[in-house]
Design a protein around this motif. Structure first.
Motif, mmCIF file in Angstrom:
data_model
loop_
_atom_site.group_PDB
_atom_site.id
_atom_site.type_symbol
_atom_site.label_atom_id
_atom_site.label_comp_id
_atom_site.label_asym_id
_atom_site.label_seq_id
_atom_site.Cartn_x
_atom_site.Cartn_y
_atom_site.Cartn_z
ATOM 1 N N LEU A 84 -89.805 -92.150 20.818
ATOM 2 C CA LEU A 84 -88.162 -92.670 20.033
ATOM 3 C C LEU A 84 -88.153 -92.306 18.315
ATOM 4 O O LEU A 84 -87.793 -92.167 18.021
ATOM 5 C CB LEU A 84 -87.512 -93.208 20.352
ATOM 6 N N GLY A 85 -89.019 -93.590 18.600
ATOM 7 C CA GLY A 85 -89.352 -93.793 17.335
ATOM 8 C C GLY A 85 -89.941 -92.326 15.375
ATOM 9 O O GLY A 85 -89.708 -92.439 14.665
ATOM 10 N N ARG A 86 -90.751 -92.223 16.100
ATOM 11 C CA ARG A 86 -91.463 -90.398 15.291
ATOM 12 C C ARG A 86 -90.677 -89.363 15.211
ATOM 13 O O ARG A 86 -89.859 -88.871 14.719
ATOM 14 C CB ARG A 86 -92.762 -90.232 16.145
ATOM 15 N N ALA A 87 -89.869 -89.316 16.581
ATOM 16 C CA ALA A 87 -88.826 -88.067 16.203
ATOM 17 C C ALA A 87 -87.615 -89.240 15.535
ATOM 18 O O ALA A 87 -86.942 -88.136 14.617
ATOM 19 C CB ALA A 87 -88.137 -88.633 17.848
ATOM 20 N N ARG A 88 -87.398 -90.106 15.363
ATOM 21 C CA ARG A 88 -86.084 -90.796 14.292
ATOM 22 C C ARG A 88 -86.610 -90.019 12.776
ATOM 23 O O ARG A 88 -85.951 -90.745 12.179
ATOM 24 C CB ARG A 88 -86.551 -92.112 14.759
ATOM 25 N N GLU A 89 -88.347 -90.664 12.839
ATOM 26 C CA GLU A 89 -88.459 -90.122 11.645
ATOM 27 C C GLU A 89 -88.211 -89.203 11.145
ATOM 28 O O GLU A 89 -88.069 -88.736 9.833
ATOM 29 C CB GLU A 89 -90.218 -90.764 11.201
ATOM 30 N N ARG A 90 -88.654 -88.268 11.789
ATOM 31 C CA ARG A 90 -88.503 -86.556 11.353
ATOM 32 C C ARG A 90 -86.980 -86.286 11.377
ATOM 33 O O ARG A 90 -86.217 -85.567 10.509
ATOM 34 C CB ARG A 90 -88.950 -86.180 12.481
ATOM 35 N N ALA A 91 -85.606 -86.732 12.100
ATOM 36 C CA ALA A 91 -84.487 -86.632 11.988
ATOM 37 C C ALA A 91 -84.019 -87.451 10.399
ATOM 38 O O ALA A 91 -83.337 -86.489 9.236
ATOM 39 C CB ALA A 91 -83.641 -87.380 12.516
ATOM 40 N N VAL A 92 -84.434 -88.412 10.188
ATOM 41 C CA VAL A 92 -84.228 -89.577 8.741
ATOM 42 C C VAL A 92 -84.763 -88.410 7.837
ATOM 43 O O VAL A 92 -83.499 -88.026 6.858
ATOM 44 C CB VAL A 92 -84.744 -90.613 9.144
ATOM 45 N N ALA A 93 -85.713 -87.729 8.135
ATOM 46 C CA ALA A 93 -86.326 -86.489 6.646
ATOM 47 C C ALA A 93 -85.465 -85.663 7.427
ATOM 48 O O ALA A 93 -85.027 -84.877 5.857
ATOM 49 C CB ALA A 93 -88.003 -86.161 7.105
ATOM 50 N N ALA A 94 -85.446 -85.008 7.800
ATOM 51 C CA ALA A 94 -85.094 -83.888 8.200
ATOM 52 C C ALA A 94 -82.982 -83.573 7.564
ATOM 53 O O ALA A 94 -82.793 -82.666 7.331
ATOM 54 C CB ALA A 94 -84.107 -83.147 9.206
ATOM 55 N N TRP A 95 -82.255 -84.895 7.135
ATOM 56 C CA TRP A 95 -81.024 -85.128 7.423
ATOM 57 C C TRP A 95 -80.757 -85.486 5.773
ATOM 58 O O TRP A 95 -80.075 -86.232 5.386
ATOM 59 C CB TRP A 95 -80.400 -85.894 8.366
ATOM 60 N N ALA A 96 -82.431 -85.841 5.066
ATOM 61 C CA ALA A 96 -82.031 -86.862 3.795
ATOM 62 C C ALA A 96 -80.798 -86.087 2.807
ATOM 63 O O ALA A 96 -80.737 -86.923 1.830
ATOM 64 C CB ALA A 96 -82.965 -87.353 3.461
ATOM 65 N N ASP A 97 -81.096 -84.648 3.110
ATOM 66 C CA ASP A 97 -80.649 -84.303 1.999
ATOM 67 C C ASP A 97 -78.965 -84.136 2.259
ATOM 68 O O ASP A 97 -78.441 -84.083 2.938
ATOM 69 C CB ASP A 97 -81.300 -82.821 1.465
#
Length: 194
Positions: A84-97
């Motif tokens: 889950l932590g890795r998926a979260r990092e991906r989501a944070v990066a994906a929605w940063a803009d």
């Protein structure tokens, strides 16, 4: 607050924080137990829930949610929180803009602005956290404010009188008068609660 200016990202991260704390308590002997989602064992529900985080990350990256499964691949019995932590990092990066919040986003219920896509995934994360807790730690205390927001989303997009075979939730179930907001959300989405 104007719904078109609301930023759901902080609440999504709160939902993932709550989920991650619970996943840290998962034990291997629990993984094959039944869950309130009758079609899933705990292992399958964990896969679906973490897969949903990857799916909304993919949407943030510009993809269509239906292009990727809402499930993870093989995960070691003790690796759910880290996965889950890795998926979260991906989501944070994906929605940063910030501009992605208004960009049309293709999710299972249609093409909507990104902020509404994320709102739906808040509802999903909070609900599945309740489902998982029923197996892992039934006495879990949930974030009431987060659940009230998810319940408001659920009541708006999934009215009680519009449930049919195309809606992946059962009919609204009764909840006790003193039920927590998270329990009321679970009941609204078809779970039998007590």
């Amino acid at each position: 607050m104007d719904a078109t200016s609301f930023d759901p990202r902080p609440n999504y991260l709160r939902a993932l924080d709550q989920l991650e704390k619970l996943l840290q308590q998962v034990t291997p002997e629990q993984l094959d137990r039944a869950t309130p989602c009758s079609e899933y064992t705990l292992r399958e529900l964990l896969s679906h829930t973490v897969g949903g985080v990857h799916r909304i990350a993919y949407v943030g990256e510009g993809g269509h949610s239906q292009d990727v499964p809402a499930a993870t691949g093989e995960v070691g019995d003790g690796e759910w929180a880290a996965t889950l932590g890795r998926a979260r990092e991906r989501a944070v990066a994906a929605w940063a803009d910030d501009t992605k919040l208004d960009r049309p986003s293709a999710v299972p219920w249609g093409t909507v602005p990104g902020r509404f896509a994320l709102g739906g995934y808040i509802m999903e994360a909070v609900t599945h956290t309740w489902d998982i807790a029923q197996v892992v730690a039934p006495a879990t205390a949930f974030d009431d404010e987060l659940a009230l927001g998810a319940l408001a989303i659920a009541q708006q997009v999934l009215p009680a009188d519009q449930r049919d075979e195309n809606v992946p939730f059962g009919p609204v179930r009764p909840a006790p008068a003193d039920a927590t907001p998270t329990t009321r959300l679970a009941a609204w989405l078809g779970r039998t609660v007590s």
